[in-house]
Motif scaffolding. Structure first.
Motif, PDB file in Angstrom:
ATOM      1  N   ALA A  98       5.608 146.599  64.588  1.00  0.00           N
ATOM      2  CA  ALA A  98       4.558 146.541  63.902  1.00  0.00           C
ATOM      3  C   ALA A  98       4.157 145.936  63.024  1.00  0.00           C
ATOM      4  CB  ALA A  98       5.357 147.793  63.268  1.00  0.00           C
ATOM      5  N   GLU A  99       2.479 146.405  63.832  1.00  0.00           N
ATOM      6  CA  GLU A  99       1.932 144.988  62.546  1.00  0.00           C
ATOM      7  C   GLU A  99       1.556 145.230  61.128  1.00  0.00           C
ATOM      8  OE1 GLU A  99      -2.768 143.899  64.172  1.00  0.00           O
ATOM      9  OE2 GLU A  99      -1.357 143.578  65.690  1.00  0.00           O
ATOM     10  N   PHE A 108       8.530 148.915  45.069  1.00  0.00           N
ATOM     11  CA  PHE A 108       9.816 147.684  44.942  1.00  0.00           C
ATOM     12  C   PHE A 108      10.600 148.237  46.040  1.00  0.00           C
ATOM     13  CE2 PHE A 108      12.147 151.974  43.259  1.00  0.00           C
ATOM     14  CZ  PHE A 108      12.865 152.014  44.023  1.00  0.00           C
ATOM     15  N   MET A 109       9.783 149.211  46.535  1.00  0.00           N
ATOM     16  CA  MET A 109      10.752 149.209  48.266  1.00  0.00           C
ATOM     17  C   MET A 109       9.423 148.782  48.888  1.00  0.00           C
ATOM     18  SD  MET A 109      11.219 153.748  48.044  1.00  0.00           S
ATOM     19  CE  MET A 109      12.285 154.715  47.491  1.00  0.00           C
ATOM     20  N   ALA A 110       8.100 148.530  48.873  1.00  0.00           N
ATOM     21  CA  ALA A 110       7.069 147.662  49.649  1.00  0.00           C
ATOM     22  C   ALA A 110       7.466 146.207  49.612  1.00  0.00           C
ATOM     23  CB  ALA A 110       5.577 147.913  49.474  1.00  0.00           C
ATOM     24  N   GLU A 111       7.691 145.899  48.789  1.00  0.00           N
ATOM     25  CA  GLU A 111       8.305 144.482  48.216  1.00  0.00           C
ATOM     26  C   GLU A 111       9.491 143.731  48.432  1.00  0.00           C
ATOM     27  OE1 GLU A 111       7.288 142.557  44.050  1.00  0.00           O
ATOM     28  OE2 GLU A 111       8.613 143.934  44.245  1.00  0.00           O
ATOM     29  N   SER A 112      10.286 145.170  48.765  1.00  0.00           N
ATOM     30  CA  SER A 112      11.663 144.976  49.895  1.00  0.00           C
ATOM     31  C   SER A 112      11.174 145.132  51.321  1.00  0.00           C
ATOM     32  CB  SER A 112      12.986 145.691  49.186  1.00  0.00           C
ATOM     33  OG  SER A 112      13.116 145.804  48.227  1.00  0.00           O
ATOM     34  N   ALA A 113      10.256 145.748  51.431  1.00  0.00           N
ATOM     35  CA  ALA A 113       9.619 145.931  53.607  1.00  0.00           C
ATOM     36  C   ALA A 113       8.852 144.727  53.884  1.00  0.00           C
ATOM     37  CB  ALA A 113       9.049 147.014  53.419  1.00  0.00           C
ATOM     38  N   ASP A 114       8.098 144.321  52.649  1.00  0.00           N
ATOM     39  CA  ASP A 114       6.996 142.697  52.840  1.00  0.00           C
ATOM     40  C   ASP A 114       8.639 141.121  53.072  1.00  0.00           C
ATOM     41  OD1 ASP A 114       5.273 140.686  53.258  1.00  0.00           O
ATOM     42  OD2 ASP A 114       6.090 140.152  51.048  1.00  0.00           O
ATOM     43  N   ILE A 115       9.686 141.704  52.076  1.00  0.00           N
ATOM     44  CA  ILE A 115      10.364 139.982  52.317  1.00  0.00           C
ATOM     45  C   ILE A 115      11.123 140.411  53.743  1.00  0.00           C
ATOM     46  CG2 ILE A 115      12.436 139.367  51.614  1.00  0.00           C
ATOM     47  CD1 ILE A 115      11.303 140.519  48.467  1.00  0.00           C
ATOM     48  N   LEU A 116      11.891 141.402  53.968  1.00  0.00           N
ATOM     49  CA  LEU A 116      12.449 142.072  55.142  1.00  0.00           C
ATOM     50  C   LEU A 116      11.465 141.649  56.291  1.00  0.00           C
ATOM     51  CD1 LEU A 116      14.904 144.823  54.024  1.00  0.00           C
ATOM     52  CD2 LEU A 116      15.283 142.647  54.577  1.00  0.00           C
ATOM     53  N   THR A 117      10.299 141.556  56.484  1.00  0.00           N
ATOM     54  CA  THR A 117       9.980 141.745  57.936  1.00  0.00           C
ATOM     55  C   THR A 117       9.210 140.400  58.266  1.00  0.00           C
ATOM     56  OG1 THR A 117       7.583 142.177  56.361  1.00  0.00           O
ATOM     57  CG2 THR A 117       8.833 143.728  57.691  1.00  0.00           C
ATOM     58  N   THR A 118       8.376 140.222  59.381  1.00  0.00           N
ATOM     59  CA  THR A 118       8.362 138.454  59.485  1.00  0.00           C
ATOM     60  C   THR A 118       6.356 138.552  59.133  1.00  0.00           C
ATOM     61  OG1 THR A 118       6.500 139.654  61.324  1.00  0.00           O
ATOM     62  CG2 THR A 118       9.191 139.248  61.866  1.00  0.00           C
ATOM     63  N   ALA A 119       6.095 137.494  58.807  1.00  0.00           N
ATOM     64  CA  ALA A 119       5.190 136.637  58.276  1.00  0.00           C
ATOM     65  C   ALA A 119       3.873 137.341  59.161  1.00  0.00           C
ATOM     66  CB  ALA A 119       4.952 134.792  58.426  1.00  0.00           C
ATOM     67  N   THR A 120       3.873 137.384  60.226  1.00  0.00           N
ATOM     68  CA  THR A 120       2.918 138.226  60.622  1.00  0.00           C
ATOM     69  C   THR A 120       2.344 139.929  60.606  1.00  0.00           C
ATOM     70  OG1 THR A 120       3.706 138.742  62.571  1.00  0.00           O
ATOM     71  CG2 THR A 120       2.918 136.716  62.465  1.00  0.00           C
ATOM     72  N   GLN A 121       3.751 140.681  59.598  1.00  0.00           N
ATOM     73  CA  GLN A 121       3.506 141.761  59.745  1.00  0.00           C
ATOM     74  C   GLN A 121       2.951 142.292  58.481  1.00  0.00           C
ATOM     75  OE1 GLN A 121       7.837 142.776  60.964  1.00  0.00           O
ATOM     76  NE2 GLN A 121       7.175 144.662  61.628  1.00  0.00           N
ATOM     77  N   GLU A 370      -9.659 146.308  57.776  1.00  0.00           N
ATOM     78  CA  GLU A 370      -9.881 145.279  56.376  1.00  0.00           C
ATOM     79  C   GLU A 370      -9.103 146.399  55.659  1.00  0.00           C
ATOM     80  OE1 GLU A 370     -13.455 147.146  55.764  1.00  0.00           O
ATOM     81  OE2 GLU A 370     -14.996 146.039  56.893  1.00  0.00           O
ATOM     82  N   PRO A 371      -7.946 145.684  55.804  1.00  0.00           N
ATOM     83  CA  PRO A 371      -6.160 145.948  55.038  1.00  0.00           C
ATOM     84  C   PRO A 371      -6.568 146.334  53.953  1.00  0.00           C
ATOM     85  CG  PRO A 371      -6.006 144.913  56.962  1.00  0.00           C
ATOM     86  CD  PRO A 371      -6.656 144.551  56.517  1.00  0.00           C
ATOM     87  N   VAL A 372      -5.988 147.363  52.486  1.00  0.00           N
ATOM     88  CA  VAL A 372      -6.133 147.486  51.782  1.00  0.00           C
ATOM     89  C   VAL A 372      -5.021 147.907  51.404  1.00  0.00           C
ATOM     90  CG1 VAL A 372      -8.113 148.591  51.574  1.00  0.00           C
ATOM     91  CG2 VAL A 372      -6.063 149.926  51.513  1.00  0.00           C
ATOM     92  N   ASN A 373      -4.282 146.846  49.959  1.00  0.00           N
ATOM     93  CA  ASN A 373      -3.229 147.018  49.500  1.00  0.00           C
ATOM     94  C   ASN A 373      -2.412 146.463  50.022  1.00  0.00           C
ATOM     95  OD1 ASN A 373      -4.979 148.374  47.833  1.00  0.00           O
ATOM     96  ND2 ASN A 373      -3.412 149.829  47.675  1.00  0.00           N
ATOM     97  N   ARG A 374      -2.202 145.568  50.255  1.00  0.00           N
ATOM     98  CA  ARG A 374      -1.299 144.907  51.347  1.00  0.00           C
ATOM     99  C   ARG A 374      -0.102 144.223  49.765  1.00  0.00           C
ATOM    100  NH1 ARG A 374      -1.689 139.388  54.857  1.00  0.00           N
ATOM    101  NH2 ARG A 374       1.001 138.919  54.911  1.00  0.00           N
ATOM    102  N   ILE A 375       1.083 144.318  49.908  1.00  0.00           N
ATOM    103  CA  ILE A 375       2.014 143.613  48.934  1.00  0.00           C
ATOM    104  C   ILE A 375       2.681 142.389  50.259  1.00  0.00           C
ATOM    105  CG2 ILE A 375       3.961 144.511  47.739  1.00  0.00           C
ATOM    106  CD1 ILE A 375       1.894 145.867  47.212  1.00  0.00           C
ATOM    107  N   THR A 376       2.346 141.203  48.937  1.00  0.00           N
ATOM    108  CA  THR A 376       3.133 140.364  49.385  1.00  0.00           C
ATOM    109  C   THR A 376       4.070 139.250  48.046  1.00  0.00           C
ATOM    110  OG1 THR A 376       1.184 139.265  49.174  1.00  0.00           O
ATOM    111  CG2 THR A 376       1.129 139.128  51.148  1.00  0.00           C
ATOM    112  N   ALA A 382      10.971 135.176  47.269  1.00  0.00           N
ATOM    113  CA  ALA A 382      10.985 135.321  48.527  1.00  0.00           C
ATOM    114  C   ALA A 382      12.369 135.201  49.115  1.00  0.00           C
ATOM    115  CB  ALA A 382      10.086 135.632  49.873  1.00  0.00           C
ATOM    116  N   HIS A 383      12.039 134.357  49.516  1.00  0.00           N
ATOM    117  CA  HIS A 383      13.133 133.157  49.690  1.00  0.00           C
ATOM    118  C   HIS A 383      14.623 133.704  49.667  1.00  0.00           C
ATOM    119  CE1 HIS A 383      15.814 130.315  51.583  1.00  0.00           C
ATOM    120  NE2 HIS A 383      17.025 130.257  50.244  1.00  0.00           N
ATOM    121  N   TYR A 384      14.663 133.930  47.835  1.00  0.00           N
ATOM    122  CA  TYR A 384      15.969 134.055  47.050  1.00  0.00           C
ATOM    123  C   TYR A 384      16.983 135.755  47.286  1.00  0.00           C
ATOM    124  CZ  TYR A 384      17.121 129.336  46.209  1.00  0.00           C
ATOM    125  OH  TYR A 384      16.830 128.102  46.338  1.00  0.00           O
ATOM    126  N   ALA A 385      14.964 136.342  47.067  1.00  0.00           N
ATOM    127  CA  ALA A 385      15.519 137.719  47.512  1.00  0.00           C
ATOM    128  C   ALA A 385      16.134 138.308  48.741  1.00  0.00           C
ATOM    129  CB  ALA A 385      14.347 138.165  47.132  1.00  0.00           C
TER     130      ALA A 385
END
Ligand code: 13P
Ligand code: SF4
Length: 396
Positions: A98-99, A108-121, A370-376, A382-385
């Motif tokens: 999923a892109e 905090f849930m969205a942050e965790s999702a960003d950490i657990l997904t790939t760099a291109t997602q 034109e994605p909005v509200n991207r959580i990065t 991210a490495h230690y989290a």
């Protein structure tokens, strides 16, 4: 009305309802519920529901929508998967194709999702104001100061940090750097067993940031006593504790709590037992100890749903958790008597920030490219989290 070529291409007629940018103007139509002249507004605006469905269909497999159980009904209807915070973290990690991950939940849930997904997602949180007051009760600076206090007291070495999922990525990174783990309300017992067990051999745990989940798990599941627990108050010197208290504690509980679950009291339990004959009181472990000990059953949102779903017709439940979920369970089980544990209405205001206008805005922005509200999350954090999150995902 402005024309939108993307929507025209996919055959959607844009609604005359303007989607407002936060803090810029007001819209009496979309801000319903503020002024209540008598007739109740429809639960879900069919026009917005149509736009969300069209945008989702246009995105197809490119988008995956996660919905926490505390989300509103009209929003949760668009989730590909619903779950507690543990299940949603697992699901985010399991969707590399999923892109875009649209997270209907809190920051905090969205942050965790960003950490657990790939760099291109890309992970999108439809409203950036969807935070969590509990997560905000522990800042990275405060937690570093607490660790310095433990170092000075000579007890840091035997201390394992365990942080609840409901914490910032920076706190999760702190936890990973000190070889700790993340936990959720569905695996806090396993996390503590791991911290004290043969793998980690901790003498004590620094539990962040929810004192109630920490205390309820330590006493209720691991058989510790109140005397094994101390509360570290980040606003006081040395957490308000002596060196002896820090050294002798098995659980150093951060002074944080959920403002939603904190409303339930022992009196609520006594009152509902008098009001509803044969009622089973079912509460979330973010509730105070006095509520959990007076209740019949305690568990995560996923657990609460399973218990209610499995109960026979005619059962009665008083549920102590967020109201969207309790109402949904009551609607889904008209053959069961399901009541909210408190007599006062108690929604999580930040979970409720994700509403249909924001969901439509987020999805249509993705359709436009034109994605909005991207959580990065920054790579070093991210490495230690991720280390602490992976440890949680590996718990038995
Ligand atoms: P769970 O979904 O893990 O039960 O947690 C509830 C909660 O408060 C999420 O913010
Ligand atoms: Fe945070 Fe409590 Fe809301 Fe969960 S219910 S998001 S812990 S404030």
């Amino acid at each position: 009305m402005t024309t939108n070529p993307t929507l025209e291409r996919i055959g959607v007629t844009p609604s005359p309802l303007a989607l407002l940018l936060l803090g810029q103007g007001t819209d009496a139509d979309s801000e319903r519920g503020v002024d209540c002249p008598g007739a109740l507004p429809a639960a879900a605006d069919p026009e917005l529901a149509g736009r969300a469905a069209a945008a989702k269909a246009a995105l197809g497999d490119k988008v995956f929508i996660l919905g926490h159980h505390y989300q509103r009904d009209d929003v949760i209807a668009f989730a590909d998967v619903t779950g507690d915070s543990f299940k949603l973290a697992q699901q985010a990690a399991a969707r590399p194709q999923a892109e875009h991950i649209v997270f209907c939940g809190v920051h905090f849930m969205a942050e965790s999702a960003d950490i657990l997904t790939t760099a291109t997602q890309h992970v999108v949180l439809p409203d950036l104001a969807a935070g969590c007051s509990m997560a905000d009760m522990a800042s990275a600076e405060q937690v570093e100061q607490a660790w310095d206090d433990l170092l000075e007291a000579g007890v840091a070495e035997g201390t394992v940090p365990v942080t609840y999922m409901n914490s910032s990525a920076a706190i999760k990174a702190f936890t990973g750097r000190h070889d700790g783990t993340v936990c959720t309300s569905s695996n806090a017992q396993q996390a503590l067993n791991w911290a004290f067990g043969p793998e980690r051999r901790g003498e004590r745990v620094l539990f962040l940031p929810d004192q109630h989940l920490g205390r309820n798990t330590a006493i209720g599941e691991l058989g510790m006593t109140e005397a094994d627990c101390v509360v570290y108050d980040p606003r006081r010197r040395n957490g308000g504790l002596t060196v002896d208290q820090l050294r002798d504690a098995k659980m150093i509980l951060w002074k944080g709590h959920c403002s939603v679950h904190g409303r339930f009291s022992r009196e609520c339990v006594d009152e509902v037992r008098g009001r509803v004959p044969g009622v089973t009181v079912l509460v979330h472990p973010e509730c105070k100890r006095e509520v959990v000990t007076a209740a019949d059953l305690v568990g995560s949102t996923e657990y609460i749903i399973k218990v209610v779903d499995a109960a026979p017709a005619g059962s009665a439940f008083a549920i102590g958790t967020e109201l969207n979920l309790v109402q949904r369970l009551a609607n889904r089980h008209p053959d069961k008597n399901i009541v909210f544990l408190d007599r006062t209405v108690c929604f999580c205001s930040t979970m409720n920030r994700i509403d249909m206008p924001h969901l439509v805005w987020a999805l249509e922005s993705l359709v436009r490219g034109e994605p909005v509200n991207r959580i990065t999350v920054a790579p070093d954090v991210a490495h230690y989290a991720r280390k602490a999150l992976d440890q949680m995902l590996a718990l038995p």
